[in-house]
Write a protein that holds these residues in place. Sequence first.
Motif, PDB file in Angstrom:
ATOM      1  N   SER A  62       2.320   1.734  -3.438  1.00 15.71           N
ATOM      2  CA  SER A  62       1.274   2.177  -4.363  1.00 15.71           C
ATOM      3  C   SER A  62       1.024   3.675  -4.212  1.00 15.71           C
ATOM      4  CB  SER A  62      -0.003   1.395  -4.105  1.00 15.71           C
ATOM      5  OG  SER A  62      -1.057   1.895  -4.876  1.00 15.71           O
ATOM      6  N   ARG A  63       0.977   4.147  -2.987  1.00 19.72           N
ATOM      7  CA  ARG A  63       0.762   5.580  -2.770  1.00 19.72           C
ATOM      8  C   ARG A  63       1.953   6.393  -3.259  1.00 19.72           C
ATOM      9  NH1 ARG A  63      -2.014   5.336   3.171  1.00 19.72           N
ATOM     10  NH2 ARG A  63      -4.024   4.566   2.449  1.00 19.72           N
ATOM     11  N   ARG A 110       0.831  -1.213   0.000  1.00 20.46           N
ATOM     12  CA  ARG A 110       0.000   0.000   0.000  1.00 20.46           C
ATOM     13  C   ARG A 110       0.860   1.255   0.000  1.00 20.46           C
ATOM     14  NH1 ARG A 110      -5.090  -1.232   4.037  1.00 20.46           N
ATOM     15  NH2 ARG A 110      -6.033  -2.807   2.695  1.00 20.46           N
TER      16      ARG A 110
END
Length: 84
Positions: free
Chosen positions: A36-37, A33
């Motif tokens: 991805s950010r 995550r």
Amino acid sequence: MTSSQLLLEGVELMLFGMGFVFFFLALLVFAIRLMSRLIGRFAAAAPVPAVAPLPVRAASAPEPEADLLAAIQSAIHQHRARRG
């Protein structure tokens, strides 16, 4: 060692192993995550390609040649004959 001690050590080892796997998978989800950010923030936006208009087809398609139709019909007949 008695059987109850062995059983308790087995349960303890099982819980330790399951906890370790759970911790590792949670860490992996967090890392994915985060990446991805970061990629979404720092990556350049991909340009949207312009949609080209589709070529207009003629109102009626030309008929296939007679020998092509005969070859297609023959292939279909052979296929159906093999299937039964």
